[in-house]
Design an enzyme around this catalytic site. Structure first.
Site, mmCIF file in Angstrom:
data_model
loop_
_atom_site.group_PDB
_atom_site.id
_atom_site.type_symbol
_atom_site.label_atom_id
_atom_site.label_comp_id
_atom_site.label_asym_id
_atom_site.label_seq_id
_atom_site.Cartn_x
_atom_site.Cartn_y
_atom_site.Cartn_z
ATOM 1 N N GLY A 62 3.280 -4.128 8.312
ATOM 2 C CA GLY A 62 3.364 -5.466 7.737
ATOM 3 C C GLY A 62 2.317 -6.413 8.289
ATOM 4 N N ASN A 63 1.633 -6.027 9.339
ATOM 5 C CA ASN A 63 0.653 -6.916 9.970
ATOM 6 C C ASN A 63 -0.595 -7.121 9.124
ATOM 7 O OD1 ASN A 63 1.833 -7.719 12.558
ATOM 8 N ND2 ASN A 63 1.839 -5.522 12.962
ATOM 9 N N GLY A 64 -1.226 -6.047 8.702
ATOM 10 C CA GLY A 64 -2.423 -6.176 7.877
ATOM 11 C C GLY A 64 -2.129 -6.905 6.584
ATOM 12 N N GLU A 65 -0.955 -6.655 6.042
ATOM 13 C CA GLU A 65 -0.560 -7.288 4.784
ATOM 14 C C GLU A 65 -0.413 -8.797 4.960
ATOM 15 O OE1 GLU A 65 -0.194 -3.134 4.755
ATOM 16 O OE2 GLU A 65 0.835 -4.487 6.131
ATOM 17 N N ARG A 122 10.885 -32.271 11.162
ATOM 18 C CA ARG A 122 9.723 -32.102 12.045
ATOM 19 C C ARG A 122 8.884 -30.896 11.648
ATOM 20 N NH1 ARG A 122 13.878 -29.540 14.915
ATOM 21 N NH2 ARG A 122 13.228 -27.665 16.032
ATOM 22 N N GLY A 149 2.732 -0.293 6.426
ATOM 23 C CA GLY A 149 3.302 0.464 7.539
ATOM 24 C C GLY A 149 3.915 -0.446 8.583
ATOM 25 N N HIS A 161 12.008 -22.675 9.536
ATOM 26 C CA HIS A 161 11.039 -23.472 10.289
ATOM 27 C C HIS A 161 9.618 -23.418 9.744
ATOM 28 C CE1 HIS A 161 13.518 -23.727 14.265
ATOM 29 N NE2 HIS A 161 14.173 -24.173 13.212
ATOM 30 N N ASN A 162 9.265 -22.332 9.040
ATOM 31 C CA ASN A 162 7.876 -22.160 8.602
ATOM 32 C C ASN A 162 7.696 -22.204 7.095
ATOM 33 O OD1 ASN A 162 8.206 -19.811 11.076
ATOM 34 N ND2 ASN A 162 6.861 -21.560 11.374
ATOM 35 N N ASP A 191 0.866 -1.168 0.000
ATOM 36 C CA ASP A 191 0.000 0.000 0.000
ATOM 37 C C ASP A 191 0.912 1.230 0.000
ATOM 38 O OD1 ASP A 191 0.937 0.259 2.626
ATOM 39 O OD2 ASP A 191 -1.027 0.105 3.557
ATOM 40 N N ARG A 239 7.507 1.231 8.474
ATOM 41 C CA ARG A 239 7.619 2.061 9.680
ATOM 42 C C ARG A 239 8.300 1.317 10.825
ATOM 43 N NH1 ARG A 239 1.389 3.715 8.916
ATOM 44 N NH2 ARG A 239 1.686 5.246 7.242
#
Length: 143
Positions: free
Chosen positions: A68-71, A132, A66, A98-99, A8, A109
């Site tokens: 990265g969470n919402g994205e 694992r 801003g 690991h993921n 964004d 930000r």
């Protein structure tokens, strides 16, 4: 590697810097926008990145905003996506190791510009450990 990228307005400057880095490293880049720092809604640019990765049209994706969470939340709504919010090289490494994160989510930000290259390079260069951890990925994919 083919990388889809999207942001964004709040991640626009870093997106442009990351595109330069990716191309310098020899990667193919598809930019899904935004194409300016004018206010916009992140789902409009994040869903196309996640869709491209999930469909196999891109090997991995990078999304920005801003924080990265919402994205990451938006990207993770697409089946087959494992988007990780990353803030330093170690979190980038572990998201892959690991993921098996196939989408990197960055907050402009939250991250110093001086750290950006190392974070992206680490994420690109780190392999999934399997073992694992594969069992856990299988459980995520089965949901």
């Amino acid at each position: 590697m083919h990388i889809a990228i999207g942001t964004d307005h709040a991640g626009y400057d870093y997106k442009e810097k990351i595109k330069v880095l990716l191309r310098a490293l020899g990667h193919e880049v598809t930019d899904h926008g935004a194409f300016s720092d004018q206010s916009c809604d992140y789902p409009d640019f994040i869903f196309p990145v996640a869709d491209a990765v999930a469909a196999g049209d891109a090997d991995r994706g990078i999304v920005l905003g801003g924080s990265g969470n919402g994205e990451a939340i938006a990207a993770n709504k697409v089946k087959g996506i494992r988007a990780a919010v990353v803030w330093d090289a170690l979190s980038a490494e572990m998201s892959r190791r690991h993921n098996d994160a196939n989408v990197l989510s960055l907050g402009q930000r939250m991250i110093a510009e001086a750290d950006l290259d190392l974070i992206v390079r680490t994420w690109l260069d780190t392999s999934f450990e399997g073992g694992r951890h594969q069992r856990r990925i299988d459980k995520l994919e089965a949901r």
